[in-house]
Design a protein around this motif. Structure first.
Motif, PDB file in Angstrom:
ATOM      1  N   THR A  11     -14.373  -6.091  70.325  1.00  0.00           N
ATOM      2  CA  THR A  11     -13.288  -7.075  70.414  1.00  0.00           C
ATOM      3  C   THR A  11     -13.191  -7.773  71.769  1.00  0.00           C
ATOM      4  OG1 THR A  11     -11.675  -5.380  71.036  1.00  0.00           O
ATOM      5  CG2 THR A  11     -11.924  -5.843  68.682  1.00  0.00           C
ATOM      6  N   SER A  12     -14.186  -7.603  72.633  1.00  0.00           N
ATOM      7  CA  SER A  12     -14.128  -8.254  73.943  1.00  0.00           C
ATOM      8  C   SER A  12     -15.493  -8.805  74.322  1.00  0.00           C
ATOM      9  CB  SER A  12     -13.653  -7.275  75.019  1.00  0.00           C
ATOM     10  OG  SER A  12     -14.623  -6.274  75.232  1.00  0.00           O
ATOM     11  N   GLN A  13     -15.491  -9.899  75.073  1.00  0.00           N
ATOM     12  CA  GLN A  13     -16.742 -10.485  75.537  1.00  0.00           C
ATOM     13  C   GLN A  13     -17.453  -9.570  76.524  1.00  0.00           C
ATOM     14  OE1 GLN A  13     -15.825 -14.360  77.111  1.00  0.00           O
ATOM     15  NE2 GLN A  13     -15.716 -15.279  75.079  1.00  0.00           N
ATOM     16  N   GLU A  14     -16.697  -8.694  77.181  1.00  0.00           N
ATOM     17  CA  GLU A  14     -17.279  -7.787  78.173  1.00  0.00           C
ATOM     18  C   GLU A  14     -17.807  -6.500  77.543  1.00  0.00           C
ATOM     19  OE1 GLU A  14     -13.945  -8.750  78.401  1.00  0.00           O
ATOM     20  OE2 GLU A  14     -14.403 -10.527  79.583  1.00  0.00           O
ATOM     21  N   HIS A  15     -17.634  -6.358  76.221  1.00  0.00           N
ATOM     22  CA  HIS A  15     -18.078  -5.154  75.491  1.00  0.00           C
ATOM     23  C   HIS A  15     -17.395  -3.908  76.036  1.00  0.00           C
ATOM     24  CE1 HIS A  15     -21.028  -7.862  73.799  1.00  0.00           C
ATOM     25  NE2 HIS A  15     -21.359  -8.205  75.025  1.00  0.00           N
ATOM     26  N   THR A  16     -16.078  -4.039  76.280  1.00  0.00           N
ATOM     27  CA  THR A  16     -15.297  -2.920  76.800  1.00  0.00           C
ATOM     28  C   THR A  16     -14.194  -2.477  75.840  1.00  0.00           C
ATOM     29  OG1 THR A  16     -13.857  -4.466  77.985  1.00  0.00           O
ATOM     30  CG2 THR A  16     -15.701  -3.503  79.233  1.00  0.00           C
ATOM     31  N   HIS A  17     -13.966  -3.235  74.788  1.00  0.00           N
ATOM     32  CA  HIS A  17     -12.914  -2.902  73.825  1.00  0.00           C
ATOM     33  C   HIS A  17     -13.465  -2.979  72.399  1.00  0.00           C
ATOM     34  CE1 HIS A  17     -10.531  -3.704  77.388  1.00  0.00           C
ATOM     35  NE2 HIS A  17      -9.524  -3.080  76.803  1.00  0.00           N
ATOM     36  N   PHE A  18     -13.153  -1.958  71.634  1.00  0.00           N
ATOM     37  CA  PHE A  18     -13.640  -1.866  70.267  1.00  0.00           C
ATOM     38  C   PHE A  18     -12.482  -1.455  69.362  1.00  0.00           C
ATOM     39  CE2 PHE A  18     -16.977  -0.871  73.245  1.00  0.00           C
ATOM     40  CZ  PHE A  18     -18.074  -1.582  72.794  1.00  0.00           C
ATOM     41  N   ALA A  19     -12.595  -1.783  68.081  1.00  0.00           N
ATOM     42  CA  ALA A  19     -11.558  -1.415  67.121  1.00  0.00           C
ATOM     43  C   ALA A  19     -12.207  -0.985  65.809  1.00  0.00           C
ATOM     44  CB  ALA A  19     -10.617  -2.592  66.878  1.00  0.00           C
ATOM     45  N   PHE A  20     -11.524  -0.097  65.103  1.00  0.00           N
ATOM     46  CA  PHE A  20     -11.942   0.294  63.763  1.00  0.00           C
ATOM     47  C   PHE A  20     -10.728   0.807  63.013  1.00  0.00           C
ATOM     48  CE2 PHE A  20     -12.395   4.101  66.314  1.00  0.00           C
ATOM     49  CZ  PHE A  20     -12.002   5.140  65.491  1.00  0.00           C
ATOM     50  N   ILE A  21     -10.897   1.009  61.718  1.00  0.00           N
ATOM     51  CA  ILE A  21      -9.792   1.480  60.887  1.00  0.00           C
ATOM     52  C   ILE A  21     -10.126   2.870  60.362  1.00  0.00           C
ATOM     53  CG2 ILE A  21      -8.422   1.087  58.813  1.00  0.00           C
ATOM     54  CD1 ILE A  21      -8.874  -1.915  59.259  1.00  0.00           C
ATOM     55  N   SER A  22      -9.280   3.817  60.719  1.00  0.00           N
ATOM     56  CA  SER A  22      -9.368   5.182  60.199  1.00  0.00           C
ATOM     57  C   SER A  22      -8.736   5.179  58.807  1.00  0.00           C
ATOM     58  CB  SER A  22      -8.598   6.123  61.133  1.00  0.00           C
ATOM     59  OG  SER A  22      -8.289   7.338  60.493  1.00  0.00           O
ATOM     60  N   GLU A  23      -9.423   5.818  57.862  1.00  0.00           N
ATOM     61  CA  GLU A  23      -8.890   5.905  56.503  1.00  0.00           C
ATOM     62  C   GLU A  23      -8.805   7.374  56.108  1.00  0.00           C
ATOM     63  OE1 GLU A  23     -10.607   3.255  53.629  1.00  0.00           O
ATOM     64  OE2 GLU A  23     -11.210   1.869  55.208  1.00  0.00           O
ATOM     65  N   GLY A  24      -7.582   7.795  55.732  1.00  0.00           N
ATOM     66  CA  GLY A  24      -7.412   9.195  55.380  1.00  0.00           C
ATOM     67  C   GLY A  24      -6.111   9.438  54.659  1.00  0.00           C
ATOM     68  N   LYS A  25      -5.651  10.664  54.761  1.00  0.00           N
ATOM     69  CA  LYS A  25      -4.482  11.091  53.987  1.00  0.00           C
ATOM     70  C   LYS A  25      -3.190  10.368  54.361  1.00  0.00           C
ATOM     71  CE  LYS A  25      -3.828  15.204  56.866  1.00  0.00           C
ATOM     72  NZ  LYS A  25      -3.876  16.660  56.874  1.00  0.00           N
ATOM     73  N   HIS A  26      -3.150   9.735  55.535  1.00  0.00           N
ATOM     74  CA  HIS A  26      -1.974   8.969  55.951  1.00  0.00           C
ATOM     75  C   HIS A  26      -2.218   7.467  55.865  1.00  0.00           C
ATOM     76  CE1 HIS A  26       0.163  12.551  57.068  1.00  0.00           C
ATOM     77  NE2 HIS A  26      -0.837  12.935  57.857  1.00  0.00           N
ATOM     78  N   GLY A  27      -3.260   7.079  55.138  1.00  0.00           N
ATOM     79  CA  GLY A  27      -3.552   5.661  54.946  1.00  0.00           C
ATOM     80  C   GLY A  27      -4.500   5.116  55.985  1.00  0.00           C
ATOM     81  N   GLN A  28      -4.411   3.816  56.208  1.00  0.00           N
ATOM     82  CA  GLN A  28      -5.271   3.122  57.163  1.00  0.00           C
ATOM     83  C   GLN A  28      -4.554   3.006  58.507  1.00  0.00           C
ATOM     84  OE1 GLN A  28      -6.274  -0.612  55.253  1.00  0.00           O
ATOM     85  NE2 GLN A  28      -8.059   0.338  54.303  1.00  0.00           N
ATOM     86  N   ILE A  29      -5.261   3.405  59.557  1.00  0.00           N
ATOM     87  CA  ILE A  29      -4.690   3.385  60.905  1.00  0.00           C
ATOM     88  C   ILE A  29      -5.687   2.686  61.826  1.00  0.00           C
ATOM     89  CG2 ILE A  29      -3.904   4.792  62.847  1.00  0.00           C
ATOM     90  CD1 ILE A  29      -3.218   6.946  60.657  1.00  0.00           C
ATOM     91  N   ILE A  30      -5.211   1.677  62.532  1.00  0.00           N
ATOM     92  CA  ILE A  30      -6.065   0.952  63.472  1.00  0.00           C
ATOM     93  C   ILE A  30      -6.239   1.793  64.732  1.00  0.00           C
ATOM     94  CG2 ILE A  30      -6.310  -1.129  64.887  1.00  0.00           C
ATOM     95  CD1 ILE A  30      -4.488  -2.539  62.810  1.00  0.00           C
ATOM     96  N   LYS A  31      -7.495   1.984  65.116  1.00  0.00           N
ATOM     97  CA  LYS A  31      -7.836   2.726  66.332  1.00  0.00           C
ATOM     98  C   LYS A  31      -8.454   1.759  67.329  1.00  0.00           C
ATOM     99  CE  LYS A  31      -7.172   6.978  64.610  1.00  0.00           C
ATOM    100  NZ  LYS A  31      -6.334   7.995  65.179  1.00  0.00           N
ATOM    101  N   ILE A  32      -8.091   1.928  68.578  1.00  0.00           N
ATOM    102  CA  ILE A  32      -8.614   1.095  69.662  1.00  0.00           C
ATOM    103  C   ILE A  32      -9.354   1.988  70.657  1.00  0.00           C
ATOM    104  CG2 ILE A  32      -8.035  -0.474  71.569  1.00  0.00           C
ATOM    105  CD1 ILE A  32      -7.424  -1.663  68.806  1.00  0.00           C
ATOM    106  N   ILE A  33     -10.518   1.526  71.084  1.00  0.00           N
ATOM    107  CA  ILE A  33     -11.311   2.204  72.109  1.00  0.00           C
ATOM    108  C   ILE A  33     -11.412   1.238  73.285  1.00  0.00           C
ATOM    109  CG2 ILE A  33     -13.551   3.228  72.688  1.00  0.00           C
ATOM    110  CD1 ILE A  33     -13.948   3.361  69.532  1.00  0.00           C
ATOM    111  N   ALA A  34     -11.099   1.706  74.481  1.00  0.00           N
ATOM    112  CA  ALA A  34     -11.134   0.834  75.655  1.00  0.00           C
ATOM    113  C   ALA A  34     -11.839   1.531  76.814  1.00  0.00           C
ATOM    114  CB  ALA A  34      -9.721   0.442  76.064  1.00  0.00           C
ATOM    115  N   TYR A  35     -12.789   0.828  77.396  1.00  0.00           N
ATOM    116  CA  TYR A  35     -13.439   1.266  78.632  1.00  0.00           C
ATOM    117  C   TYR A  35     -12.772   0.494  79.761  1.00  0.00           C
ATOM    118  CZ  TYR A  35     -17.096   3.370  75.785  1.00  0.00           C
ATOM    119  OH  TYR A  35     -17.798   4.150  74.888  1.00  0.00           O
ATOM    120  N   GLN A  36     -12.047   1.196  80.614  1.00  0.00           N
ATOM    121  CA  GLN A  36     -11.298   0.536  81.678  1.00  0.00           C
ATOM    122  C   GLN A  36     -11.862   0.917  83.031  1.00  0.00           C
ATOM    123  OE1 GLN A  36      -7.326   1.887  80.550  1.00  0.00           O
ATOM    124  NE2 GLN A  36      -6.969  -0.092  79.585  1.00  0.00           N
ATOM    125  N   ASN A  37     -12.186  -0.111  83.814  1.00  0.00           N
ATOM    126  CA  ASN A  37     -12.715   0.114  85.151  1.00  0.00           C
ATOM    127  C   ASN A  37     -11.629   0.760  85.997  1.00  0.00           C
ATOM    128  OD1 ASN A  37     -13.644  -0.181  87.855  1.00  0.00           O
ATOM    129  ND2 ASN A  37     -14.995  -1.813  87.171  1.00  0.00           N
TER     130      ASN A  37
END
Length: 153
Positions: A11-37
């Protein structure tokens, strides 16, 4: 790594932020991964903290302390792990720092590193901050660490 993972969006031009959707017993949950300097350098290598959590649509914030318990922990962690080589492809001199937001999460990360150490060491060298000595050392499955560091091979 040959583990089941979620579809990932860079989700970033710097390739430092990513997103995906967890799917499980509590439904769909957006997860964010961030590499912060962190603003710190080690021998001119920038140090990036790897953080992740659940995205709250209402507040627009990421919560790294929430316990989702969606029943897909290993798939979530494998998805996070797959971002490491993607990040390092664009930031080859970076040092990645990982620590849990709680002691329990840090312990969980150590368990998972131990479990998948051979897959990780294909593309990174892993170090741990030794709790007893306070020194950085090559990762050993027999020692307890408070933080972990990964450097591209």
């Amino acid at each position: 790594m040959n583990l089941e993972v979620y579809d990932l969006k860079d989700t970033s031009q710097e390739h430092t932020h990513f997103a995906f959707i967890s799917e499980g017993k509590h439904g769909q949950i957006i997860k964010i991964i961030a590499y912060q300097n962190t603003g710190e350098d080690s021998n001119e290598n920038p140090i990036f903290n790897l953080g992740f959590g659940d995205y709250n649509i209402t507040t627009g914030q990421v919560d790294d302390r929430i316990v989702t318990d969606n029943g897909d922990m290993e798939k979530v962690l494998a998805t996070i792990a797959q971002t490491v080589p993607l990040f390092l492809l664009h930031h080859p001199t970076a040092i990645i720092e990982v620590s849990g937001s709680t002691k329990g999460r840090t312990r969980l990360y150590q368990i998972l590193i131990n479990k998948y150490i051979e897959e990780f060491t294909d593309f990174v060298t892993i170090y741990g901050l030794n709790d007893e000595t306070g020194e950085l050392e090559y990762f050993s499955s027999h020692k307890k660490y408070s933080r972990f560091f990964a450097i591209k091979k």
